[in-house]
Design a protein around this motif. Structure first.
Motif, PDB file in Angstrom:
ATOM      1  N   ASN A  38       0.698  -1.062  -0.072  1.00  0.00           N
ATOM      2  CA  ASN A  38       0.037  -0.003   0.018  1.00  0.00           C
ATOM      3  C   ASN A  38       0.752   1.606  -0.007  1.00  0.00           C
ATOM      4  OD1 ASN A  38      -2.378  -1.497   0.041  1.00  0.00           O
ATOM      5  ND2 ASN A  38      -2.424  -1.376   2.275  1.00  0.00           N
ATOM      6  N   VAL A  39       1.829   1.143   0.714  1.00  0.00           N
ATOM      7  CA  VAL A  39       2.958   2.501   0.877  1.00  0.00           C
ATOM      8  C   VAL A  39       3.553   2.406  -0.649  1.00  0.00           C
ATOM      9  CG1 VAL A  39       5.114   3.200   1.728  1.00  0.00           C
ATOM     10  CG2 VAL A  39       3.363   2.158   3.313  1.00  0.00           C
ATOM     11  N   LEU A  40       3.890   1.405  -1.373  1.00  0.00           N
ATOM     12  CA  LEU A  40       4.473   1.498  -2.514  1.00  0.00           C
ATOM     13  C   LEU A  40       3.514   2.111  -3.738  1.00  0.00           C
ATOM     14  CD1 LEU A  40       6.657  -1.778  -2.509  1.00  0.00           C
ATOM     15  CD2 LEU A  40       7.451   0.397  -2.317  1.00  0.00           C
ATOM     16  N   HIS A  41       2.110   1.527  -3.355  1.00  0.00           N
ATOM     17  CA  HIS A  41       1.122   2.156  -4.565  1.00  0.00           C
ATOM     18  C   HIS A  41       0.909   3.404  -4.171  1.00  0.00           C
ATOM     19  CE1 HIS A  41      -3.408   1.586  -5.778  1.00  0.00           C
ATOM     20  NE2 HIS A  41      -2.532   2.228  -6.807  1.00  0.00           N
ATOM     21  N   ARG A  42       0.971   3.976  -3.059  1.00  0.00           N
ATOM     22  CA  ARG A  42       0.823   5.726  -2.655  1.00  0.00           C
ATOM     23  C   ARG A  42       2.098   5.973  -3.364  1.00  0.00           C
ATOM     24  NH1 ARG A  42      -1.219   3.892   2.313  1.00  0.00           N
ATOM     25  NH2 ARG A  42       0.701   4.025   3.178  1.00  0.00           N
ATOM     26  N   LEU A  43       3.263   5.524  -3.135  1.00  0.00           N
ATOM     27  CA  LEU A  43       4.426   6.224  -3.703  1.00  0.00           C
ATOM     28  C   LEU A  43       4.349   6.385  -5.388  1.00  0.00           C
ATOM     29  CD1 LEU A  43       7.345   7.045  -3.172  1.00  0.00           C
ATOM     30  CD2 LEU A  43       8.016   4.732  -3.439  1.00  0.00           C
ATOM     31  N   ILE A  44       3.941   5.365  -6.036  1.00  0.00           N
ATOM     32  CA  ILE A  44       3.748   5.618  -7.424  1.00  0.00           C
ATOM     33  C   ILE A  44       2.626   6.244  -7.856  1.00  0.00           C
ATOM     34  CG2 ILE A  44       2.830   4.000  -9.497  1.00  0.00           C
ATOM     35  CD1 ILE A  44       4.242   1.576  -8.030  1.00  0.00           C
ATOM     36  N   GLN A 104       9.505   4.707  -9.746  1.00  0.00           N
ATOM     37  CA  GLN A 104       8.601   3.561  -9.872  1.00  0.00           C
ATOM     38  C   GLN A 104       8.958   2.148 -10.222  1.00  0.00           C
ATOM     39  OE1 GLN A 104       5.731   5.228 -12.910  1.00  0.00           O
ATOM     40  NE2 GLN A 104       5.046   6.731 -11.853  1.00  0.00           N
ATOM     41  N   LEU A 105      10.122   2.214 -11.034  1.00  0.00           N
ATOM     42  CA  LEU A 105      10.603   0.755 -11.499  1.00  0.00           C
ATOM     43  C   LEU A 105      11.257   0.245  -9.902  1.00  0.00           C
ATOM     44  CD1 LEU A 105      12.564   1.793 -14.648  1.00  0.00           C
ATOM     45  CD2 LEU A 105      10.735  -0.150 -14.315  1.00  0.00           C
ATOM     46  N   ALA A 106      11.943   1.209  -9.183  1.00  0.00           N
ATOM     47  CA  ALA A 106      12.400   0.521  -8.036  1.00  0.00           C
ATOM     48  C   ALA A 106      11.283  -0.054  -7.023  1.00  0.00           C
ATOM     49  CB  ALA A 106      13.355   1.924  -7.316  1.00  0.00           C
ATOM     50  N   ALA A 107      10.276   0.758  -7.028  1.00  0.00           N
ATOM     51  CA  ALA A 107       8.901   0.105  -6.257  1.00  0.00           C
ATOM     52  C   ALA A 107       8.559  -1.016  -6.845  1.00  0.00           C
ATOM     53  CB  ALA A 107       7.894   1.276  -6.276  1.00  0.00           C
ATOM     54  N   LEU A 108       8.544  -1.398  -8.075  1.00  0.00           N
ATOM     55  CA  LEU A 108       8.175  -2.659  -8.820  1.00  0.00           C
ATOM     56  C   LEU A 108       9.232  -3.772  -8.405  1.00  0.00           C
ATOM     57  CD1 LEU A 108       6.876  -1.338 -12.402  1.00  0.00           C
ATOM     58  CD2 LEU A 108       5.495  -2.327 -10.274  1.00  0.00           C
ATOM     59  N   GLU A 109      10.502  -3.256  -8.186  1.00  0.00           N
ATOM     60  CA  GLU A 109      11.372  -4.255  -7.854  1.00  0.00           C
ATOM     61  C   GLU A 109      11.210  -4.879  -6.490  1.00  0.00           C
ATOM     62  OE1 GLU A 109      14.757  -6.872  -7.845  1.00  0.00           O
ATOM     63  OE2 GLU A 109      13.464  -5.937  -9.369  1.00  0.00           O
ATOM     64  N   VAL A 110      10.594  -3.853  -5.594  1.00  0.00           N
ATOM     65  CA  VAL A 110      10.490  -4.177  -4.108  1.00  0.00           C
ATOM     66  C   VAL A 110       9.216  -5.220  -4.146  1.00  0.00           C
ATOM     67  CG1 VAL A 110       9.587  -3.423  -1.862  1.00  0.00           C
ATOM     68  CG2 VAL A 110      11.439  -2.057  -3.166  1.00  0.00           C
ATOM     69  N   VAL A 111       8.237  -4.760  -4.968  1.00  0.00           N
ATOM     70  CA  VAL A 111       6.834  -5.738  -5.070  1.00  0.00           C
ATOM     71  C   VAL A 111       7.421  -7.083  -5.542  1.00  0.00           C
ATOM     72  CG1 VAL A 111       4.913  -5.935  -6.385  1.00  0.00           C
ATOM     73  CG2 VAL A 111       5.545  -3.695  -5.349  1.00  0.00           C
TER      74      VAL A 111
END
Length: 1534
Positions: free
Chosen positions: A1184-1190, A1199-1206
């Motif tokens: 959810n935090v990553l979603h808000r970040l995107i 956004q690519l870094a967030a997807l890598e964390v996902v």
């Protein structure tokens, strides 16, 4: 006349002779008896001893006469006769017991005289005889006690090691007997102070006064030898009385020991050497008694009593637990050193000692204090040459003493090695003529081969008394091993053979350092300089005389031998002939030295010289020198040295490899080994012969029979007192057996005779009184059993091994496997004896061997002898347990549930005999580890070990069967005893054992109470075992392990009642409170890494508990309520742990944000804990935090870094689900793991799958709005118009697609059905919106990603799972229809859609694509594409069909072959009319031929011949085309 040579008169031959011949026959027989008479007497004496030993009182009537005759024979007997008579009398006393009382005085009188005999062997035998006599002779420890003590002291004069041991044992045993005896005749009393101390003190005073001349005062070896022998007797005394007596009387015991070496005996300590020697003796006795007899608690009490005098140091000791405080204390000591001149040196030493010890903790600790240490180093040394010259002109002797001490300490800290001032010219230190110290004991053993040291007696071998005996080897009034010589050695790594730091005196240290440095430098100097160095060494030896010459020679040979070892290791060369000649002269002189240790080292150096020279002619010359010397020399020195040299040559070079050389060596050594005038020559020659036998290989086979005859003859003729000779004979026999090898299995007469001779030799060695010779016999029998098992019976050895613990060290795992499995041994058996030896042995290498042996025996026999092994481990663990656990009856379940955990701790007074007395914590830890191994062995042995019903049924059928579940109470008891011990290591082992027991028996039902589990009756026991681990003073590692056990217990499902569950849950709550408190609640005794380990263990345990109730039904509702109360706090702590780990794994450029110390250690703790800490709720929150970040950050990189964390979160979740499924399969339970459970429902806000889909949809819709059904009708989105994605957009879409393909892996079968339509819609939708033709024919990145994601999704195991297969098949068919419909759109790329169809055909099960309607549409699509005029499209179509034709399932491939083969062949036939005009068309034809080749492999047998003809015709056309185009630009392509 040869027939007359027999013990009995050969009457048959005698009666056949004439009158005169009879007289000659009688005369010859009498002459033979006269020669044989001494041996006959010895044999008769030995036989008498064994007769009385075995028959005992049956022969009692003749005992008096027999003893009288034996004692008369001793009057004129030589040393060998006196030796045999003493041993025979010992055997008689052993067999007769109290019946021999009438002769006790006579035997005592004879043994008294023998106890001071000039022969050491006779003294040993007399001591053994008196030791046996004192069992029944009351007067020895009553009225004659003083005289016995004085006699023992006198026997120590001029004695050797064996006499030391034998007499010390006699003295200690007699004194202990005097104390413990209930008979109080005459003036004897039973008070410790009244009898033992007075007797000992009186004996010592009388002895010292008796030799009160100056020799005792000035002769350190004489004085030290006396005290060392006495203290060995004191150890025997205390060991005989036992640990309980020592614990009760330790104050008086310690007082008396210190009094003996104090000023009450003015002659005892008169100088530094005396003090060091006495200190060594006191250290030995304290280590042997306190360390060997007392348990850990009693040892702590004894240590406190010893340390009472230094109680004021308590605060300093408490402070130095922290490295920062250590550094501060060290700085304060160094800074204050000049404030008090009396303490300057001491403060300086202490300060630098603390810093140097701090340096050994490694860079992780030192780095933090490095600036302060560098500043101290900078202040110590002169900063410039000018300052150095200035300081030379000022200062007195005291100032310089302090200065040098400061610099010595600084160098120790910098180099982490002892500081020795080795001179610039090493040769000066090695050859200084003023040196009076013989350093051979310390320099030479490392240069000798370990096997060769056996020739030099027991003092150089690993024995229990080596700690004090080795002082006698120094001689020359030198005492070693004192900490005052080098206080910095206290923190250094110990030597190979040392158990405590034993620094050498400065003179010896300099020589040792110079020798080591010479060995390194000599290898790197020029060859011309090597000659000069060797000549200087030789000149130095020649210029000195007497004892000084021997010392210089010793140092020179040691240095040169070290250099040869370095040269051999680096495969260097010694140099030209001149260098070899000088080296040969140097070594040859040492080879003929009077010092046996130097000869041994020289023989090794002799062989290494040949090894380095690497010249066969030079090696032959060395061997010839030894041959010539051995042929001409008659002195013992030359014969021993050169005989060993021959063996060493074989060790390093295998000899010269010629039969002639081998024959010469064997012949000379045969002769030397039969030299009965010199046992030393025999021992060295036989040892060398054993090396040759072992290393000569097949060449020695011709010498086996004569060598075996020689060995057997010497075993029977050499007196057993010459133990070194018999040990060498044992090594020879062992080497001969190895040489014969498997040949010993033969049945021929020759082999049978050889085998019988080997067995006879083993039998003779078994009867030898020396335990090392007996060990050789066992080793030989082991070799025989390995090569010829059916001819060797080893069962007779077991009783011998159970009695003689000195032999146990030679039993390895192979021997255990061979014959211990089927032999029942009374009481503790061999396994118990090995455990007992493990408890007493200090040699770590030997302890490892014993553990390996026991582990192998346990692996082989634990299941068959389950009760025996469990009882053995239980006896070890219970021997020093202060409390015991009582099993709780299941009928009292309700009552016990209300009782506090402490109520089950009962102080049972078990008065039964314990075979193990106060075992050390390391032994008990090993016993706990054995329990864990037993459980693992039973697990692989069958399910009955964990099924109480099945075990009871099989037990009723056969009472001999045994199963682990029947011993569950004992397992719990052992785990409890270990977990509640005072030893932290044992507590860890106990908790580990308890954890294994819980996991293995968690699902075992209780047959007497249906619906309950067998472990429920032990709830209180488990709680009581865990509670001490959560006390404030408990070390963090113990608490961390206890947290694991708590989580395992709660997660096991054994406890369902909320009140019972709360008892263990409360322990976790207390640890959580400690974590919340932060650093303030952490103990200041431990560093940050240790606290991190504890915190992570607590969080991991809570995460495991949290996970456990997710997979359990409503029965765990109570657990849910308990955990839910702390879930808010736990979520914050879990997230904080993840944040800390993220910091730890930052790249190096972010080092400033990392902790100063413990980074790598903390990484390890985090990695081992985060897998379970990453629980579902936390993962959902992160998504959810990553979603808000995107949504809030437009940066593609973010956004690519967030997807890598996902992706990583999804991967962790997959691994978690896999592990759960694997565990369920092992337990044979099949709950549904993964999101969706049985219903397939996903709850927004709590579902990881839903959060992942939500985030991926966000990415995809922002890049491709057409994917949103709500936006397709919007004016902003033009239908049917493709949007070209940017490079960043393509990367984002690709990353999201890869994540989507992995989502079903974390779902249950039903859950995967729920999410599959969404995932298929998104993947196929991206394919539709991005499948546009590129100019270069390459697929766009999103298209390639969608095809790869589609392949991964179609290959999911869920597509074939039983519960989801049908639904997946229907959905995948619908998806394929959608793709085929998209193919009707002309604006889409044909290759992309055709590839998608192929992915469906190749990756799904046949039932998806083989239905007729879908298959026809797919085939039609390929037909249409084959007619394309675009060569690229045709080429891709051929490639895809090639893979389909090769599909392993014929139901898939055959319809395509039947429908499309003719079209492909027709297209290729067209090339005969229209030949390829460019590279693209040529590639199409080549790919078509590959397809035809695949058709050939798939075609039926009768049709295969036609296709190759067609292919060859097409190839011929291509060749013509090539010729036609030979002048064109297409030549290279064609």
């Amino acid at each position: 006349m040869e027939l007359a040579h027999s013990l009995l008169l050969n009457e048959e031959e005698y009666n056949q002779l004439g009158e005169y011949q009879k007289a000659e026959f009688i005369f010859e027989w009498l002459q033979f008896l006269e020669k044989l008479l001494p041996h006959v007497v010895f044999a008769a004496v030995v036989c008498l001893g064994y007769l009385y030993k075995k028959l005992g009182r049956i022969l009692g009537n003749s005992f008096t006469d027999t003893v009288g005759n034996v004692l008369k024979a001793m009057k004129n007997a030589e040393s060998q006769g006196r030796y045999e008579i003493m041993l025979s009398l010992q055997n008689m006393l052993k067999g007769l017991g109290a019946a021999a009382i009438p002769c006790h005085r006579d035997i005592y009188k004879a043994a008294r005289s023998c106890l001071t005999d000039r022969s050491m062997a006779v003294r040993c035998a007399a001591a053994k005889c008196l030791l046996e006599l004192q069992n029944e002779a009351v007067f020895m420890w009553s009225t004659d006690l003083d005289s016995v003590v004085t006699l023992c002291f006198k026997s120590f004069e001029g004695s050797n090691y064996d006499v030391h041991l034998a007499v010390s044992k006699l003295l200690g045993t007699v004194l202990a007997r005097a104390l413990t005896s209930k008979q109080t005749t005459g003036k004897v009393c039973t008070s410790f102070s009244d009898i033992v101390f007075l007797a000992l003190r009186g004996g010592i005073n009388n002895y010292i006064c008796g030799i009160a001349d100056s020799s005792f005062s000035d002769d350190f070896p004489l004085k030290y030898g006396f005290f060392s022998n006495f203290f060995q007797a004191y150890v025997v005394f205390a060991s005989t009385l036992g640990g309980q007596w020592l614990e009760r009387n330790f104050s008086a015991f310690l007082s008396h020991i210190l009094d003996l070496v104090s000023q009450s005996h003015p002659k005892a300590i008169q100088n530094q050497m005396d003090a060091i020697g006495c200190r060594c003796c006191v250290s030995f006795i304290l280590r042997a008694t306190v360390g060997g007899l007392l348990g850990e608690k009693a040892q702590i009490a004894a240590a406190k009593e010893i340390c009472q005098a230094i109680w004021k140091l308590k605060k300093v000791v408490a402070c130095v637990l922290l490295t920062g405080v250590i550094m501060t204390v060290a700085e304060d000591l160094l800074c204050s050193a000049s404030q008090n001149s009396r303490l300057s040196v001491q403060r300086t030493q202490a300060g630098w000692l603390l810093i140097a010890a701090l340096m050994t903790l490694g860079p992780a600790v030192v780095q933090y204090h490095l600036p302060r240490i560098l500043l101290l180093w900078k202040c110590v040394f002169p900063s410039s040459p000018k300052d150095l010259e200035t300081e030379k002109t000022r200062g007195d002797s005291f100032t310089w003493q302090v200065t040098l001490e400061v610099r010595a300490g600084a160098l120790c800290g910098k180099l982490n090695v002892p500081f020795f001032t080795v001179g610039l010219v090493i040769l000066v230190d090695l050859t200084v003529p003023d040196s009076q110290i013989d350093a051979s004991t310390f320099l030479l053993p490392p240069l000798c081969h370990e096997d060769d040291l056996l020739l030099l007696g027991p003092l150089l071998q690993e024995t229990d008394h080596r700690f004090i005996e080795e002082q006698l080897l120094l001689g020359n009034n030198v005492a070693g091993g004192s900490l005052e010589y080098d206080p910095y050695s206290i923190y250094e790594k110990l030597g190979k053979r040392d158990s405590v730091p034993k620094p050498l005196p400065p003179t010896l240290s300099v020589i040792s350092a110079a020798t080591a440095l010479f060995g390194v430098i000599f290898c790197h100097i020029a060859e011309t300089h090597r000659l000069q160095v060797l000549e200087q060494l030789l000149n130095s030896i020649k210029q000195t005389k007497g004892s000084r010459q021997q010392i210089v020679q010793l140092n020179a040979v040691s240095a040169f031998s070290t250099s040869l070892k370095h040269l051999a290791n680096c495969k260097g060369s010694l140099g030209p002939e001149e260098v070899r000649r000088s080296a040969l002269t140097l070594v040859l002189g040492a080879l003929e030295s009077n010092n046996p240790l130097l000869r041994c080292a020289a023989a090794e150096c002799w062989a290494r010289l040949a090894q380095v020279a690497s010249d066969s002619a030079f090696t032959a010359g060395l061997a010839q020198v030894s041959f010539d010397k051995l042929k001409s020399a008659r002195d013992v020195v030359s014969r021993t040295g050169h005989s060993l040299a021959l063996g060493c040559l074989y060790r390093y070079l295998g000899g010269i490899g010629s039969t002639q050389h081998l024959n010469a060596c064997v012949g000379i050594l045969y002769t030397l080994s039969q030299d009965s005038t010199s046992p030393d020559v025999q021992a060295w020659a036989l040892h060398s012969l054993s090396l040759i036998v072992d290393l000569a290989g097949p060449l020695y086979h011709v010498h086996v029979e004569p060598t075996l005859s020689l060995v057997l003859m010497l075993l029977l003729t050499v007196p057993p007192t010459y133990t070194e000779v018999h040990q060498s004979l044992g090594r020879c026999l062992n080497a001969l057996i190895t040489t014969l090898g498997p040949e010993l299995q033969g049945d021929s007469a020759t082999v049978s005779a050889l085998r019988t001779s080997c067995l006879l030799g083993c039998a003779v060695m078994q009867d030898n009184p020396d335990c090392l010779v007996q060990a050789q016999a066992i080793s030989c029998l082991q070799q025989l059993h390995m090569f010829a098992p059916r001819h060797v019976n080893l069962s007779s050895l077991v009783s011998c091994l159970c009695v003689s613990t000195c032999l146990l060290i030679h039993i390895n795992r192979v021997l255990a496997t061979l014959f211990f499995a089927d032999i029942n041994i009374r009481e503790i058996g061999l396994e118990g004896a090995l455990l007992g030896l493990l408890d007493k042995e200090l040699d770590q290498r030997l302890c490892r061997d014993i553990k390996e042996t026991l582990s192998h025996m346990l692996t082989s026999m634990a299941v068959e002898k389950l009760s025996f092994w469990l009882k053995l481990c239980k006896d070890v663990l219970a021997a020093s347990a202060d409390v015991s656990v009582t099993s709780i009856d299941t009928t009292q379940e309700e009552e016990t549930a209300k009782v506090d955990d402490a109520s089950i701790l009962t102080s049972e007074s078990d008065e039964r005999f314990h075979p193990f007395s106060n075992p050390r914590w390391s032994t008990r830890v090993f016993a706990a580890e054995c329990v864990c191994k037993i459980i693992n062995q039973c697990e692989s042995a069958g399910s009955a070990h964990f099924d109480i019903t099945l075990a009871q049924e099989r037990k009723q059928r056969d009472s001999r069967d045994d199963f682990l579940v029947l011993h569950l109470a004992d397992l719990i008891r052992m785990a409890f005893m270990a977990a509640t011990d005072h030893s932290d290591q044992l507590r860890l082992s106990g908790l580990q054992t308890l954890q294994i027991v819980v996991r293995k028996f968690a699902t075992v039902p209780e047959p007497e109470f249906p619906g309950h589990l067998i472990l429920e009756q032990y709830q209180a026991n488990v709680g009581a075992a865990l509670r001490p681990a959560f006390a404030p003073e408990t070390p963090p590692d113990v608490t961390a392990k206890a947290c694991q056990v708590c989580s395992a217990w709660i997660a096991s499902g054994v406890v369902s009642d909320l009140n019972d569950l709360r008892r263990v849950h409360q322990l976790l709550v207390s640890s959580l409170v400690k974590v919340q408190a932060g650093k303030e609640a952490q103990s200041q005794q431990y560093n940050e890494s240790t606290s991190t380990m504890e915190i992570l263990a607590v969080l991991k345990a809570w995460a495991e508990v949290k996970e456990s109730y997710r997979d359990v039904t409503s029965s765990a509702s109570g657990l849910v309520d308990l955990v839910q109360a702390d879930l808010g706090t736990l979520s914050k702590l879990w997230l904080a742990a993840l944040q800390d780990f993220a910091l730890l794994i930052l790249p190096s450029e972010y080092a400033s944000q990392l902790p100063a110390e413990g980074k790598e250690v903390n990484k390890f703790y985090f990695r081992s804990s985060l897998a379970i800490i990453d629980v579902l709720e936390l993962a959902v929150e992160l998504l959810n935090v990553l979603h808000r970040l995107i949504l809030t950050r437009e940066s593609p990189d973010i956004q690519l870094a967030a997807l890598e964390v996902v992706r990583l979160i999804l991967f962790a979740a997959q691994e978690h689900v896999k592990e759960k499924r694997r565990s369920a399969e092992e337990k044979e339970t099949l709950p549904e793991f993964g999101e969706g459970k049985d219903t397939g429902g996903l709850v927004p806000g709590k579902s990881l799958v839903f959060a992942t889909l939500e985030l991926c949809v966000c990415i995809l819709v922002r890049q491709l709005p057409q994917l949103n059904p709500k936006l397709t009708c919007s004016p902003a989105v033009q239908s049917g118009k493709h949007l070209l994605l940017s490079e960043d957009g393509s990367r984002l879409v690709s990353a999201a697609l890869f994540i989507l393909s992995d989502v079903p892996a974390i779902c249950s079968p039903e859950g995967s059905v729920s999410v599959l339509p969404t995932i298929l819609y998104l993947i196929i939708g991206v394919l539709k919106e991005t499948a546009v033709k590129e100019q270069d024919g390459q697929l766009p990145l999103p298209v390639a990603a969608s095809l790869q994601a589609l392949k991964g999704l179609l290959s999911s195991p869920m597509a074939r799972a039983e519960k989801s297969r049908t639904a997946w098949t229907d959905l995948l068919r619908s998806a394929l229809v959608t793709v085929l419909d998209y193919g009707l759109l002309r604006e889409l790329d044909e290759v992309s859609l055709l590839t998608a169809i192929t992915v469906f055909i190749m990756s799904t099960s046949p039932e998806v694509t083989t239905i007729e309607c879908l298959q026809k549409r797919c085939i039609e699509k390929f037909k249409v594409t084959l007619e394309s005029k675009d060569p690229v499209v045709q080429y891709k179509c051929y490639q895809l069909l090639h893979s389909i034709f090769q599909h392993p399932n014929k139901t898939v491939s055959y319809p395509y072959i039947h429908s499309l083969a003719s079209s492909i062949v027709g297209k290729l036939q067209e090339t005969e009319k229209s030949k390829p005009e460019n590279a693209a068309e040529l590639q199409v034809v080549q790919e078509g031929i590959k397809v035809v080749t695949a058709l050939t492999a798939a075609a039926e047998e009768e049709n295969r011949k036609l296709l190759p003809l067609f292919a060859s015709k097409t190839l011929h056309t291509l060749l013509l085309s090539q010729m036609f185009c030979s002048t064109s630009s297409l030549q290279s392509d064609l």
